[in-house]
Design an enzyme around this catalytic site. Structure first.
Site, PDB file in Angstrom:
ATOM      1  N   SER A 205       0.845  -1.195   0.000  1.00 27.80           N
ATOM      2  CA  SER A 205       0.000   0.000   0.000  1.00 27.80           C
ATOM      3  C   SER A 205       0.886   1.251   0.000  1.00 27.80           C
ATOM      4  O   SER A 205       1.665   1.443  -0.929  1.00 27.80           O
ATOM      5  CB  SER A 205      -0.961  -0.041   1.187  1.00 27.80           C
ATOM      6  OG  SER A 205      -1.991   0.898   1.025  1.00 27.80           O
ATOM      7  N   GLU A 324      -9.384  -5.109  -4.503  1.00 25.21           N
ATOM      8  CA  GLU A 324      -8.720  -4.191  -3.571  1.00 25.21           C
ATOM      9  C   GLU A 324      -9.716  -3.336  -2.777  1.00 25.21           C
ATOM     10  O   GLU A 324      -9.579  -3.150  -1.572  1.00 25.21           O
ATOM     11  CB  GLU A 324      -7.774  -3.254  -4.337  1.00 25.21           C
ATOM     12  CG  GLU A 324      -6.569  -3.922  -4.964  1.00 25.21           C
ATOM     13  CD  GLU A 324      -5.380  -4.010  -4.024  1.00 25.21           C
ATOM     14  OE1 GLU A 324      -5.526  -3.673  -2.840  1.00 25.21           O
ATOM     15  OE2 GLU A 324      -4.309  -4.437  -4.486  1.00 25.21           O
ATOM     16  N   HIS A 416      -7.808  -5.571  -0.272  1.00 24.59           N
ATOM     17  CA  HIS A 416      -6.560  -4.878   0.025  1.00 24.59           C
ATOM     18  C   HIS A 416      -5.907  -5.440   1.281  1.00 24.59           C
ATOM     19  O   HIS A 416      -6.559  -5.652   2.300  1.00 24.59           O
ATOM     20  CB  HIS A 416      -6.859  -3.388   0.212  1.00 24.59           C
ATOM     21  CG  HIS A 416      -5.655  -2.518   0.330  1.00 24.59           C
ATOM     22  ND1 HIS A 416      -4.754  -2.353  -0.693  1.00 24.59           N
ATOM     23  CD2 HIS A 416      -5.190  -1.750   1.351  1.00 24.59           C
ATOM     24  CE1 HIS A 416      -3.810  -1.511  -0.321  1.00 24.59           C
ATOM     25  NE2 HIS A 416      -4.040  -1.149   0.921  1.00 24.59           N
TER      26      HIS A 416
END
Length: 507
Positions: A205, A324, A416
């Protein structure tokens, strides 16, 4: 003498010791591994050093205890949960790192894996139990390093317009911290049995964004030799003029330049939250912090630098997760995505969003809108980075599709950050038994074993294990990671072409 008194008089086992450039450390003996925690890689950035580049650590006498994690960077307390009702303390004195190494002596220097945590440059800590790294060390015979760096207004806000002779201010502090940590690794990791000539930097990320940004940071070149960007958000890196404008607005919210030094971390955090609210009224999903293309530390946009061959020409693994955005759209208060909200996030009129959405089956269903949001933030820009980098260095692209049944039942899928559980081997522990409640623990462990094998082999050799062809702009070979891995060439080709057309029209 009671049994309790007997135990109290027994000597405490001596922990492992290591001498580094600043002095001697005593760590933790955890059986198969030795852990050294809370090691300073720069002076505490407090007082006159609050907005300054990281400064060298002062040497210490005697043995410094390195048995506990240090404070996390200032952030909202709810983001520092590390156990049941247990929170990591926060402090501006946060420039520390941790090292985990096999307990057995190294016959030859070991590969080094340096992890940069995510959290939108707003949150996160190397003390998060997920990031301990023991599993990678035990399985791969590697040395693992995890770092803290300054976050939010103290790490990413550009206040350089308010610098004076009395109050100098440096920019890009989070990025400078990351470079300083990598410099520390070069100076000291050999003392832990690590090879300073074989360093892999990896992150997820915002940590993935840090990796793709470091590729384009000249002062970081030579400090690492392979890179892994998991769910990088390349567009968190912002233009200098935009960053300066955001810095000015936060100063206005604080009440003027005199508050730069006197504001508490909590006051800076509240001002940053207000700025984020204002920005999101203009365009949804904007995070106000990230590395800045300042023309100095970061001379140009990473995508531009990498495409032109001015990035670090090191082997790269880069990829994203299949769904995600479900993590974000299911957060409390977010609500279901709509075509109008997606257009707002894209910064375009509804008609332009509809034209892009036509490439997504079922548009404008919730599933298709979630997919667009995730592709906007992670997949499409990561593809561009992969294509640019593949012209200059070996590049490997993946898509993480695996979702334990419990995540599918809850509607998250391969959302995610879920690949982190595989990379860090947590499916072999208690988390694996939770996953196994629906019968797929063995599958989860197999997925984890495969990812760890690829990541470790890549760190050791510069290429993953097994059959994983290099990515290029023609074949676009992609490793799809699932209960059974497969190589797919140019997956979602129609969607990719739609994004190419969308970006061309927007520019």
């Amino acid at each position: 003498m009671t049994a309790t008194e007997t135990r109290r008089t027994e000597p405490v086992p001596e922990g492992p010791r290591v001498r580094i450039d600043a002095g001697e450390l005593r760590g933790l003996d955890q059986g198969t591994v030795h852990a050294f925690r809370g090691i300073p890689y720069a002076q505490p950035p407090v007082g006159p050093l609050r907005y300054r580049a990281p400064q060298p650590v002062a040497r210490w006498d005697g043995v410094r205890e390195a048995t506990a994690f240090s404070a996390a960077a200032p952030q909202n307390k709810k983001y520092t949960l590390i156990g049941f009702r247990e929170y990591q303390p926060t402090s501006e004195d946060c420039l520390t790192l941790n090292v985990v190494t096999p307990a057995r002596p190294a016959g030859v220097p070991r590969p080094v894996m340096v992890f940069i945590h995510g959290g939108a440059y707003l949150m996160g800590s190397s003390a998060t139990p997920l990031y301990y790294g023991n599993s990678l060390v035990e399985r791969g015979d590697v040395v693992f390093v995890s770092i803290n760096y300054r976050l939010g207004a103290l790490g990413c806000l550009d206040l350089t317009d308010f610098a004076t002779d009395v109050r100098p201010i440096d920019g890009n502090l989070a990025l400078r911290d990351q470079v300083a940590a990598l410099e520390w690794v070069q100076r000291n990791i050999a003392a832990f049995g690590g090879d300073p000539g074989n360093v892999t930097v990896f992150g997820e990320s915002a940590g993935g964004n840090a990796v793709t940004t470091l590729l384009a940071t000249p002062s970081a070149h030579g400090l690492f030799h392979r890179a892994i960007a998991q769910s990088s958000a390349p567009e968190l890196t912002v233009d200098a003029a935009v960053a300066r404008g955001r810095g000015k607005r936060v100063v206005e919210i604080l009440g003027g330049p005199e508050a730069i030094d006197t504001a508490t971390p909590e006051e800076l955090g509240r001002a940053g939250n207000q700025l984020m609210g204002e920005l999101n009224r203009e365009q949804s999903g904007v995070v106000p912090y990230g590395p800045v293309v300042d023309g100095a530390l970061l001379p140009e946009d990473p995508e531009v630098a990498i495409a032109a061959g001015r990035g670090a020409d090191v082997p790269l693994i880069i990829g994203t997760n299949r769904t995600e955005a479900t993590l974000f759209t299911k957060m409390p208060g977010m609500g279901k995505p709509s075509a109008d909200r997606v257009a707002h996030s894209l910064g375009v009129e509804l008609a332009a969003a509809d034209a892009l959405g036509a490439a997504y089956p079922g548009y404008p269903s919730v599933a298709s809108l979630n997919r667009i949001v995730g592709d906007m933030m992670f997949w499409a820009p990561s593809l561009r980075i992969a294509q640019a980098h593949s012209r200059h260095a070996p590049t490997y692209f993946y898509r993480y599709d695996f979702a334990p049944k419990v995540l599918d039942v809850l509607g998250y899928g391969a959302t995610h950050a879920t690949e982190l559980m595989a990379v860090f081997g947590v499916y072999h522990g208690v988390t694996g038994w939770v996953v196994g409640a629906l019968g797929d623990r063995r599958v989860a462990m197999r997925v984890s074993d495969g990812m760890q094998r690829d990541w470790i082999t890549f760190a050791r050799t510069g290429r993953p294990a097994g059959e994983w062809p290099q990515y290029n702009g023609t074949s676009r070979a992609t490793l799809v990671i699932d209960d059974r891995n497969s190589i797919v060439y140019d997956p979602s080709a129609e969607v990719r072409r739609a994004w190419d057309a969308f970006e061309a029209a927007r520019r």
